[in-house]
Design an enzyme around this catalytic site. Structure first.
Site, mmCIF file in Angstrom:
data_model
loop_
_atom_site.group_PDB
_atom_site.id
_atom_site.type_symbol
_atom_site.label_atom_id
_atom_site.label_comp_id
_atom_site.label_asym_id
_atom_site.label_seq_id
_atom_site.Cartn_x
_atom_site.Cartn_y
_atom_site.Cartn_z
ATOM 1 N N CYS A 141 0.039 20.689 -22.174
ATOM 2 C CA CYS A 141 1.443 20.294 -22.315
ATOM 3 C C CYS A 141 2.233 21.587 -22.278
ATOM 4 O O CYS A 141 1.976 22.498 -23.083
ATOM 5 C CB CYS A 141 1.632 19.587 -23.655
ATOM 6 S SG CYS A 141 3.344 19.247 -24.086
ATOM 7 N N CYS B 42 6.017 21.028 -15.972
ATOM 8 C CA CYS B 42 5.935 19.875 -16.868
ATOM 9 C C CYS B 42 4.828 18.978 -16.339
ATOM 10 O O CYS B 42 4.716 18.783 -15.123
ATOM 11 C CB CYS B 42 7.265 19.122 -16.901
ATOM 12 S SG CYS B 42 7.175 17.574 -17.829
#
Ligand code: DGL
Length: 271
Positions: free
Chosen positions: A69, A194
């Site tokens: 992440c 992302c």
């Protein structure tokens, strides 16, 4: 056992590439869906949630964890590596390591001399942009490069709720034109920083000027992890290729989302 941690299912884009690169290693994926998204949370919350997720993966027997992440990697990883892991090690004597996905991506963007860049654009969540980690780490390696960052606050959430392609296209076009306006020139390379953006990489490619190089984050991280486990077999040796999928907020309704990120169904267990 290698753990892979994300705020939800977006990290499956990275996980897929890791499993392909290391098919004989055992993996546990942990999606913190109950607390997703991380990208708009205050840094202290991201840090606490990341440590709680790591504890869960350590309890599963993971001695190496990839934080798949970007938000958690840029907000929490440094402190975890420098402060938290040494304390955990003193507590139970187990040697573990935690690595992130920002640095492997930055290395892929800055090392390739066959594609010399002058301007790199980074698209990411608001929290990743505010951390400043991408520009900082890029400039450490290539001080001559200009870096322009563009926060895309609505994009990950819209992908997650399955927004129609037309809506996603408009969002991507808006963020690309905002980036071009603030850069004042077209970038040579683009980092989609992302986990969710690989699903709209084609929309970015269509909205960006021609011949812009896109850095593929899952592949960059898979390459880096392969080299890492070869150098550090003490953290994870090849096993039987076992897979486990844990989520803090899994429900049957979430399966279409899993299929979008993974390309098929997965046996998630709620924890
Ligand atoms: N996984 C996050 C990232 O890569 C995106 C989703 C979120 O905001 O939690 O930044």
């Amino acid at each position: 056992m290698i753990g892979v941690l994300d705020s939800g299912f977006g990290g499956l884009t990275v996980h897929h590439a890791l499993i392909e690169a290391l098919p004989r290693h055992d993996f546990v994926y942990f999606g913190d869906n109950r607390n997703a998204p991380y990208g708009m949370r205050p840094p202290i919350e991201v840090l606490n949630l990341t440590c709680a997720a790591l504890e869960r993966l350590f309890a599963e027997g993971c001695t190496l964890v990839v934080i798949a992440c970007n938000t958690a990697s840029v907000v929490a990883l440094r402190w975890i590596q420098q402060q938290w892991l040494p304390v955990r090690r003193r507590e139970d004597g187990v040697v573990r390591n935690v690595i992130g996905i920002a640095v492997p991506t930055i290395e892929a963007a800055t090392i390739d001399e066959t594609h010399p860049s002058k301007v790199i654009a980074v698209f990411a969540t608001r929290r990743t942009v505010e951390s400043g980690v991408y520009p900082l780490e890029i400039r450490k390696r290539r001080p001559e490069l200009a870096v322009v960052q563009q926060a895309c606050p609505d994009l990950a959430g819209s992908i997650e709720r399955g927004a129609p392609r037309g809506e996603l296209r408009s969002l991507v076009e808006r963020y690309v034109s905002e980036m071009l306006a603030s850069a004042g020139q077209a970038p040579d390379s683009v980092i989609l920083a992302c986990t969710h953006y690989p699903l709209v990489a084609d929309l970015f490619a269509a909205a960006l000027p021609p011949r812009v190089r896109m850095i593929h984050q899952p592949e960059a991280v898979a390459r880096s992890l392969t080299q890492y486990v070869a150098r550090h077999p003490e953290y994870s040796a090849p096993g039987a290729g076992k897979r486990r999928f844990l989520s803090t907020g899994f429900s049957a309704e979430a399966m279409p989302l899993v299929e979008r990120f993974w390309g098929g169904k997965l046996p998630f267990v709620e924890v």
